[in-house]
Write a protein that holds these residues in place. Structure first.
Motif, PDB file in Angstrom:
ATOM      1  N   LEU A  41       0.826  -1.212   0.000  1.00  0.00           N
ATOM      2  CA  LEU A  41       0.000   0.000   0.000  1.00  0.00           C
ATOM      3  C   LEU A  41       0.860   1.262   0.000  1.00  0.00           C
ATOM      4  CD1 LEU A  41      -2.852  -1.046   2.454  1.00  0.00           C
ATOM      5  CD2 LEU A  41      -3.019  -0.717  -0.025  1.00  0.00           C
ATOM      6  N   LEU A  42       1.909   1.262   0.814  1.00  0.00           N
ATOM      7  CA  LEU A  42       2.822   2.408   0.821  1.00  0.00           C
ATOM      8  C   LEU A  42       3.548   2.519  -0.519  1.00  0.00           C
ATOM      9  CD1 LEU A  42       4.330   2.224   4.433  1.00  0.00           C
ATOM     10  CD2 LEU A  42       2.694   3.896   3.532  1.00  0.00           C
ATOM     11  N   LEU A  46       3.743   5.737  -3.070  1.00  0.00           N
ATOM     12  CA  LEU A  46       5.003   6.294  -3.552  1.00  0.00           C
ATOM     13  C   LEU A  46       5.039   6.390  -5.073  1.00  0.00           C
ATOM     14  CD1 LEU A  46       7.558   4.500  -1.207  1.00  0.00           C
ATOM     15  CD2 LEU A  46       7.066   6.954  -1.281  1.00  0.00           C
ATOM     16  N   VAL A  47       4.616   5.315  -5.735  1.00  0.00           N
ATOM     17  CA  VAL A  47       4.633   5.320  -7.203  1.00  0.00           C
ATOM     18  C   VAL A  47       3.633   6.340  -7.738  1.00  0.00           C
ATOM     19  CG1 VAL A  47       4.265   3.941  -9.285  1.00  0.00           C
ATOM     20  CG2 VAL A  47       5.425   2.935  -7.323  1.00  0.00           C
ATOM     21  N   GLU A  48       2.508   6.497  -7.054  1.00  0.00           N
ATOM     22  CA  GLU A  48       1.541   7.518  -7.466  1.00  0.00           C
ATOM     23  C   GLU A  48       2.174   8.901  -7.441  1.00  0.00           C
ATOM     24  OE1 GLU A  48      -3.106   8.359  -6.510  1.00  0.00           O
ATOM     25  OE2 GLU A  48      -1.760   8.354  -4.782  1.00  0.00           O
ATOM     26  N   LYS A  49       2.936   9.203  -6.382  1.00  0.00           N
ATOM     27  CA  LYS A  49       3.622  10.499  -6.308  1.00  0.00           C
ATOM     28  C   LYS A  49       4.649  10.638  -7.433  1.00  0.00           C
ATOM     29  CE  LYS A  49       4.855  12.563  -2.671  1.00  0.00           C
ATOM     30  NZ  LYS A  49       5.539  12.991  -1.422  1.00  0.00           N
ATOM     31  N   MET A  50       5.365   9.565  -7.735  1.00  0.00           N
ATOM     32  CA  MET A  50       6.368   9.602  -8.790  1.00  0.00           C
ATOM     33  C   MET A  50       5.721   9.832 -10.153  1.00  0.00           C
ATOM     34  SD  MET A  50       8.478   6.404  -7.177  1.00  0.00           S
ATOM     35  CE  MET A  50       9.474   6.013  -8.591  1.00  0.00           C
ATOM     36  N   PHE A  51       4.611   9.126 -10.399  1.00  0.00           N
ATOM     37  CA  PHE A  51       3.922   9.273 -11.683  1.00  0.00           C
ATOM     38  C   PHE A  51       3.377  10.687 -11.842  1.00  0.00           C
ATOM     39  CE2 PHE A  51       2.761   4.755 -13.279  1.00  0.00           C
ATOM     40  CZ  PHE A  51       4.089   4.386 -13.177  1.00  0.00           C
ATOM     41  N   LYS A  52       2.820  11.232 -10.766  1.00  0.00           N
ATOM     42  CA  LYS A  52       2.297  12.606 -10.839  1.00  0.00           C
ATOM     43  C   LYS A  52       3.422  13.594 -11.125  1.00  0.00           C
ATOM     44  CE  LYS A  52      -1.787  12.087  -7.880  1.00  0.00           C
ATOM     45  NZ  LYS A  52      -2.421  12.442  -6.577  1.00  0.00           N
ATOM     46  N   LYS A  53       4.560  13.387 -10.507  1.00  0.00           N
ATOM     47  CA  LYS A  53       5.702  14.273 -10.707  1.00  0.00           C
ATOM     48  C   LYS A  53       6.157  14.260 -12.162  1.00  0.00           C
ATOM     49  CE  LYS A  53      10.619  14.732  -9.494  1.00  0.00           C
ATOM     50  NZ  LYS A  53      10.644  16.198  -9.297  1.00  0.00           N
ATOM     51  N   PHE A  65       0.471  -2.039 -10.124  1.00  0.00           N
ATOM     52  CA  PHE A  65       0.288  -2.564  -8.775  1.00  0.00           C
ATOM     53  C   PHE A  65      -0.126  -4.030  -8.821  1.00  0.00           C
ATOM     54  CE2 PHE A  65      -2.539  -3.384  -5.148  1.00  0.00           C
ATOM     55  CZ  PHE A  65      -1.680  -3.115  -4.091  1.00  0.00           C
ATOM     56  N   MET A  66      -1.109  -4.354  -9.650  1.00  0.00           N
ATOM     57  CA  MET A  66      -1.617  -5.730  -9.716  1.00  0.00           C
ATOM     58  C   MET A  66      -0.567  -6.675 -10.282  1.00  0.00           C
ATOM     59  SD  MET A  66      -4.443  -5.765  -8.237  1.00  0.00           S
ATOM     60  CE  MET A  66      -4.701  -7.501  -8.598  1.00  0.00           C
ATOM     61  N   VAL A 136      10.027   1.072 -10.027  1.00  0.00           N
ATOM     62  CA  VAL A 136       9.511   0.032  -9.130  1.00  0.00           C
ATOM     63  C   VAL A 136      10.529  -0.329  -8.036  1.00  0.00           C
ATOM     64  CG1 VAL A 136       8.840  -2.412  -9.052  1.00  0.00           C
ATOM     65  CG2 VAL A 136       7.895  -0.915 -10.798  1.00  0.00           C
ATOM     66  N   ALA A 137      11.815  -0.143  -8.332  1.00  0.00           N
ATOM     67  CA  ALA A 137      12.855  -0.534  -7.378  1.00  0.00           C
ATOM     68  C   ALA A 137      12.664   0.122  -6.014  1.00  0.00           C
ATOM     69  CB  ALA A 137      14.236  -0.159  -7.939  1.00  0.00           C
ATOM     70  N   ILE A 138      12.212   1.371  -6.010  1.00  0.00           N
ATOM     71  CA  ILE A 138      12.100   2.126  -4.751  1.00  0.00           C
ATOM     72  C   ILE A 138      11.042   1.527  -3.830  1.00  0.00           C
ATOM     73  CG2 ILE A 138      11.651   4.393  -3.746  1.00  0.00           C
ATOM     74  CD1 ILE A 138      12.723   5.594  -6.384  1.00  0.00           C
ATOM     75  N   PRO A 139       9.792   1.348  -4.283  1.00  0.00           N
ATOM     76  CA  PRO A 139       8.805   0.745  -3.384  1.00  0.00           C
ATOM     77  C   PRO A 139       9.093  -0.710  -3.045  1.00  0.00           C
ATOM     78  CG  PRO A 139       7.872   1.073  -5.574  1.00  0.00           C
ATOM     79  CD  PRO A 139       9.162   1.808  -5.546  1.00  0.00           C
ATOM     80  N   VAL A 140       9.754  -1.437  -3.950  1.00  0.00           N
ATOM     81  CA  VAL A 140      10.091  -2.831  -3.650  1.00  0.00           C
ATOM     82  C   VAL A 140      11.090  -2.912  -2.497  1.00  0.00           C
ATOM     83  CG1 VAL A 140      11.230  -4.911  -4.538  1.00  0.00           C
ATOM     84  CG2 VAL A 140       9.492  -3.746  -5.918  1.00  0.00           C
ATOM     85  N   ALA A 141      12.042  -1.986  -2.465  1.00  0.00           N
ATOM     86  CA  ALA A 141      12.990  -1.964  -1.340  1.00  0.00           C
ATOM     87  C   ALA A 141      12.256  -1.733  -0.027  1.00  0.00           C
ATOM     88  CB  ALA A 141      14.043  -0.871  -1.561  1.00  0.00           C
ATOM     89  N   LEU A 142      11.266  -0.848  -0.036  1.00  0.00           N
ATOM     90  CA  LEU A 142      10.474  -0.597   1.171  1.00  0.00           C
ATOM     91  C   LEU A 142       9.648  -1.827   1.539  1.00  0.00           C
ATOM     92  CD1 LEU A 142       9.530   1.384   3.348  1.00  0.00           C
ATOM     93  CD2 LEU A 142       7.728   2.130   1.770  1.00  0.00           C
ATOM     94  N   ALA A 143       9.058  -2.473   0.541  1.00  0.00           N
ATOM     95  CA  ALA A 143       8.289  -3.688   0.804  1.00  0.00           C
ATOM     96  C   ALA A 143       9.178  -4.765   1.420  1.00  0.00           C
ATOM     97  CB  ALA A 143       7.651  -4.196  -0.490  1.00  0.00           C
TER      98      ALA A 143
END
Length: 274
Positions: A41-42, A46-53, A65-66, A136-143
């Motif tokens: 979920l986090l 994060l990816v939503e913020k990146m895509f908007k940017k 996500f899926m 994707v690497a960034i949120p995967v590290a957090l996951a």
């Protein structure tokens, strides 16, 4: 007297009794599942913020996500089946789908994600696979941080014996000597993944690294799998066949990813920005 932490936390947070249509049982909510879901979920946020940017269509986000979620679960399960438990699962194939019995492998999850994102890059984003992987690497590290914390809550993937003051007695671990003081190897990995997440976040938001294909995912592979390689030295082997091996299965599987990461990071410095 040796100081240590007595870890006797129930992996189950609570359960909900179910008596419906002849079924009499319960649905349990476990720390591992909760932390796993929280990581994703986090990651979505994060990816939503990146895509908007970057002005990327948010319609791409749900599919990303899926694809990543499904690939993580299937890849991690099949990774465990083929890398660690083939002798058992080849004789009991129906056990493969019983994921609630445990048995996930991060290397398998990585391979699954790579396959899914290749398909995603071709069918959805129409951008290079490296472009997708860099984000994707960034949120995967957090996951990864949350998943290893979940392993700690489950008292699994434990470390070898230690006399360090932060050693842990994993009372609920499925081992012969659960009162032996051990390295909290899961937390070592979790904190390394969290540090990797911080480094990647800094690179994405504060530098121009995202403009060079392969740089972020290259650094991700090097950080995550180098940490995994060295922490394996203070982990108990997960399967009997690893006894006597100079390098265990986790280390052997980590080496190609470290080399791939070094290649991608090095190669990104020779490219023009994208």
């Amino acid at each position: 007297m040796l100081l240590s932490i007595l870890w006797d936390v129930d992996p189950e947070i609570f359960n909900i009794p179910i008596n419906l249509w002849g079924y009499n049982g319960a649905i349990s909510v476990r720390w591992y599942g909760l932390l796993f879901a929280l990581g994703f979920l986090l990651g979505y946020y994060l990816v939503e913020k990146m895509f908007k940017k970057e002005g990327i269509p948010l319609e791409w986000l749900e599919k990303l996500f899926m694809y990543t979620l499904i690939a993580t679960v299937i890849g991690a399960r099949l990774g465990h089946v083929f890398f660690y438990g083939w002798d058992f699962y080849s004789q009991h194939p129906w056990e493969i789908i019983k994921i609630w019995h445990g048995g996930l492998a991060s290397h398998g999850a990585t391979i699954g994600i790579l396959v899914a994102l290749y398909y995603y890059s071709k069918k959805v984003s129409k951008k290079s696979m490296l472009w997708v992987l860099d984000r994707v690497a960034i949120p995967v590290a957090l996951a990864g941080f949350f998943i290893r914390t979940g392993n700690f809550m489950n008292s699994e993937i434990i470390g070898t014996q230690t006399d360090l003051p932060w050693g842990v007695q994993f009372v609920r671990a499925s081992i012969v000597d659960p009162l032996t003081v051990r390295h909290p190897a899961q937390l070592y990995e979790a904190f390394c993944y969290l540090a990797s997440f911080g480094i990647l976040m800094f690179m994405y938001w504060k530098t121009n690294a995202k403009e060079f294909s392969g740089r972020l995912i290259g650094v991700f592979f090097m950080l995550i799998f180098t940490a995994r390689f060295f922490i394996e030295f203070i982990k108990e082997n997960q399967e009997a066949f690893e006894e006597g091996m100079s390098l265990n299965m986790g280390q052997l599987l980590s080496i190609p990813f470290v080399l791939l990461g070094a290649y991608l990071a090095y190669n990104s410095f020779k490219k023009q920005s994208v």
